[in-house]
Design an enzyme around this catalytic site. Structure first.
Site, PDB file in Angstrom:
ATOM      1  N   LYS A  82       4.274   9.946  17.056  1.00  0.00           N
ATOM      2  CA  LYS A  82       3.250   9.423  16.146  1.00  0.00           C
ATOM      3  C   LYS A  82       2.070   8.953  16.997  1.00  0.00           C
ATOM      4  CE  LYS A  82       2.951   6.000  12.353  1.00  0.00           C
ATOM      5  NZ  LYS A  82       3.750   5.033  11.558  1.00  0.00           N
ATOM      6  N   SER A 157       3.792   5.644   6.702  1.00  0.00           N
ATOM      7  CA  SER A 157       2.637   6.127   7.436  1.00  0.00           C
ATOM      8  C   SER A 157       2.978   7.177   8.493  1.00  0.00           C
ATOM      9  CB  SER A 157       1.940   4.951   8.131  1.00  0.00           C
ATOM     10  OG  SER A 157       2.819   4.345   9.059  1.00  0.00           O
ATOM     11  N   SER A 181       7.833   2.841   7.069  1.00  0.00           N
ATOM     12  CA  SER A 181       7.099   4.041   7.480  1.00  0.00           C
ATOM     13  C   SER A 181       7.887   5.098   8.241  1.00  0.00           C
ATOM     14  CB  SER A 181       5.882   3.649   8.307  1.00  0.00           C
ATOM     15  OG  SER A 181       4.859   3.241   7.443  1.00  0.00           O
TER      16      SER A 181
HETATM   17  N1  GLN Z   1       3.737   1.349   3.314  1.00  0.00           N
HETATM   18  C1  GLN Z   1       3.795   0.157   4.092  1.00  0.00           C
HETATM   19  C2  GLN Z   1       2.399  -0.351   4.359  1.00  0.00           C
HETATM   20  O1  GLN Z   1       1.489   0.274   3.931  1.00  0.00           O
HETATM   21  C3  GLN Z   1       4.560   0.402   5.351  1.00  0.00           C
HETATM   22  C4  GLN Z   1       3.754   0.740   6.539  1.00  0.00           C
HETATM   23  C5  GLN Z   1       4.573   0.879   7.792  1.00  0.00           C
HETATM   24  O2  GLN Z   1       5.788   0.747   7.793  1.00  0.00           O
HETATM   25  N2  GLN Z   1       3.876   1.128   8.877  1.00  0.00           N
HETATM   26  O3  GLN Z   1       2.221  -1.354   4.958  1.00  0.00           O
END
Ligand code: GLN
Length: 496
Positions: A82, A157, A181
Site C-alpha cells: 500500500k 482504504s 481498511s
Molecule cells: N473506513 C475507515 C475510515 O475511513 C477505516 C480506514 C482505515 O482503516 N484506514 O476511517
C-alpha cells in the site's frame, strides 16, 4: 511453467518452487508484472509499478540460489505495498497530492522485513488519501475498480492492495487497518485480510493516520499465506516504541491446530442492524454452520457497546489525524503551493494539497480537541473506548473468538456512496471495534451475493480474537477454509 500457471499458485507454493529452483524468481516476477500491467487499465490497483527493480531483485535471488545460499520464506514471491508504507527512493504518495512527489529517505520496517524474507516488491498500491475511506474513491488519482465487477468499488482504504491480489497482479499485499481498511477491502474482493493485535507489527515507516489504532497486515488468497506473511512481519522493532516484545509463534503451524471444542461467540443483537444485507446475513449463518460442522461450539455473547463504536472511532481517528497531519505544511515535506507570504504558503499548500475528506477530518478533529469541548468529545470518546475494550474482555471470558460479518453489505457501485460520508462511515460498524480495543481480527471469504440486481460479489466473514491470539484466529479460519471453496474462486477474466 507458463505465466498463467505461475499466477495460479499461492505465495507459499511459489516460494517453495523458487527455493528448489523449479522456477526462477525472475520468471515469477515477469509473470506477475505482465498481469499487473494488463490489469492496470481495467482496475488501476497500482499507484506505481516497479517492474525493473523487481526483475533485478528477482535475478539477484536466483543468483544466490545458484550459489547454494538458503533463501527466505517468501523467496521470489511478488508483493505489493500500500502506498502509505515508505520505500527508499521510491515515490510514496499516501494517496495524496501533498506527497505526490515525495521520495522517502528510508524503508519502512515492513519493506525491509519482506526483502529480508526474499519477497520481490513489484509496486506500490493505490489507496484512499491518508487511508481515510472505505471505497478508494477519496483520491486525486484514478479510482481503483473491483476485479469482480469493474463498476463496483474494491473497498478501502487498502483498495489497491485488495484489487491487485484478486486480479493476480501480485501474490500478496500489505494493507493498513485503522478502522477496517484491511478487512473490508479483503471482504469486497474475496480475500483473506488480517489485522494483527495492536503492536504485533511495527508501525515504523507506515505513514501515520491515527497512531493509537493503525496496524499493518497482509492481504492474501488464503489463510496459510496470511500466516506466513504475518510471521515475516511480526516482532519487536526497537524503532517503534509501541511494538510488542512478545514471542512470535509459528503462525503456519497454528493453521493446523485442532478446533474441536473451541468456542466462537456471536452477539445476535449485532445482526439486527438495519443496514445488514439479507444475503450477507445468510452467508454469515452458513459460515457459522461450517464452523459447527468442524466441532466448534457456538455461544451467545453480548458486546454491550457495539452501536457506540462508530461515533467513538470517528471522534478519535479524526482527533489523531488532525494532529498527525499537521506536519504537512509545505515546508518539510512534499508538495508546496506558490505563495507570497509564509501564512499563504501554509494556507494554500493545505487547501490545495489535501482532498475534501482529509480536510473534513482535520477540521472535525480539531473541533473535538478544542479546549472548550475537549472533555465532552475527545475525553468522552476515550472513556467509551475503555467500555468497549472491557466489553470484549468480558466476552472473551466465554469464548475464543467472536464472529460477525465483516461488512454489512457487499461491494457497492462506484459513486453510490461517495457524496454521503455518513453512509460510508456506517459501513465500518463491524470492523472498528477490534481497532478500538487493539485486538486481532481476520476477514475470510464467506460466500457470494447472487442477488439478481447485482453481479456476483464476494462476502466476508470476520473473526475477532483476544489479544495476541492470532494463532487461534488462524486455526479457526483455516478450519472454515478447509470446508469451503470460496477462496478458490477467481474473478472473471474481465477486459484485461
Ligand atoms: N473506513 C475507515 C475510515 O475511513 C477505516 C480506514 C482505515 O482503516 N484506514 O476511517
Amino acid at each position: 511453467m507458463d505465466h498463467h500457471a505461475i499466477r495460479s499458485l499461492r505465495a507459499r507454493e511459489l516460494a517453495v518452487l523458487v527455493q528448489r529452483g523449479s522456477v526462477t524468481a525472475e520468471r515469477v516476477a515477469a509473470a506477475f508484472v505482465e498481469r499487473a500491467e494488463q490489469t492496470q487499465t481495467s482496475c488501476a490497483a497500482f499507484q506505481q509499478l516497479t517492474a525493473e527493480s523487481a526483475l533485478a531483485a528477482a535475478r539477484e535471488i536466483d543468483q544466490r540460489r545458484r550459489a547454494g545460499q538458503p533463501l527466505g520464506p517468501l523467496a521470489g514471491v511478488p508483493v505489493g505495498l500500500k502506498d502509505n508504507f515508505v520505500t527508499r527512493n521510491i515515490t510514496t504518495t499516501c494517496g495524496s497530492r501533498i506527497l505526490s512527489d515525495w521520495l522517502p529517505p528510508y524503508d519502512s520496517t515492513h519493506a525491509l522485513r519482506l526483502r529480508q524474507a526474499d519477497a520481490v516488491m513489484i509496486g506500490k498500491l493505490a489507496m484512499d488519501e491518508f487511508a481515510m475511506g472505505s471505497s478508494n474513491e477519496n483520491t486525486p488519482f484514478a479510482a481503483v475498480r473491483n476485479p469482480w465487477a469493474l463498476d463496483h468499488v474494491p473497498g478501502g482504504s487498502s483498495g489497491g492492495s485488495a484489487a491487485a491480489v484478486a486480479a493476480r497482479g501480485c501474490a500478496l499485499s500489505l494493507g493498513s487497518d485503522t478502522g477496517g481498511s484491511i478487512r473490508q477491502p479483503a471482504s469486497f474482493c474475496g480475500l483473506v485480510g488480517l489485522k494483527p493485535t495492536y503492536g504485533r507489527v511495527s508501525r515504523r515507516g507506515m505513514i501515520a493516520f491515527a497512531s493509537s489504532l493503525d496496524q499493518a497486515g497482509p492481504m492474501t488468497q488464503d489463510v496459510r499465506d496470511a500466516a506466513i506473511a504475518l510471521g515475516v512481519l511480526a516482532g519487536r522493532d526497537p524503532d517503534d516504541a509501541t511494538s510488542l516484545d512478545a514471542e512470535v509463534p509459528d503462525y503456519v503451524a497454528a493453521c493446523d491446530r485442532r478446533v474441536v471444542g473451541k468456542k466462537v461467540g456471536i452477539d445476535r443483537a449485532t445482526l439486527d442492524h438495519d443496514g445488514l444485507d439479507p444475503e450477507v446475513r445468510r452467508a454469515f449463518e452458513a459460515s457459522i454452520d461450517v464452523l459447527r460442522g468442524r466441532g466448534v461450539e457456538i455461544v451467545e455473547v453480548t458486546l454491550p457497546h457495539l452501536d457506540l463504536g462508530i461515533p467513538t472511532y470517528y471522534a478519535l481517528c479524526m482527533a489523531e489525524s488532525a494532529s498527525n497531519l499537521a506536519r504537512y505544511d509545505g515546508v518539510r515535506y512534499g508538495w508546496r503551493a506558490e505563495a507570497d507570504t509564509l501564512a499563504q504558503l501554509y494556507d494554500q499548500t493545505r487547501a490545495l494539497g489535501f482532498g475534501a475528506e482529509v480536510k473534513r477530518r482535520i477540521m472535525l478533529g480539531n473541533f473535538v480537541l478544542r479546549a472548550a469541548q475537549y472533555r465532552e468529545y475527545y475525553g468522552q470518546a476515550l472513556r467509551v473506548r475503555q467500555l468497549i475494550t472491557r466489553g470484549y474482555e468480558q466476552a472473551f471470558a466465554r469464548c475464543d473468538a467472536i464472529a460477525s460479518p465483516t461488512s454489512p453489505v457487499p461491494a457497492f457501485r462506484l459513486g453510490e456512496r461517495a457524496r454521503d460520508p455518513v453512509s460510508m462511515y456506517l459501513a465500518d460498524i463491524y470492523t472498528v471495534g477490534a481497532n478500538l480495543a487493539g485486538l486481532p481480527a481476520i476477514s475470510i471469504p464467506g460466500g457470494f451475493s447472487l442477488a439478481r440486481d447485482r453481479p456476483p460479489l464476494p462476502i466476508g466473514f470476520q473473526l475477532v480474537g483476544a489479544r495476541l491470539e492470532e494463532p487461534t484466529l488462524l486455526a479457526i479460519a483455516a478450519a472454515h477454509e478447509a470446508d469451503t471453496t470460496w477462496h478458490l474462486q477467481s474473478p472473471p477474466k474481465g477486459p484485461a
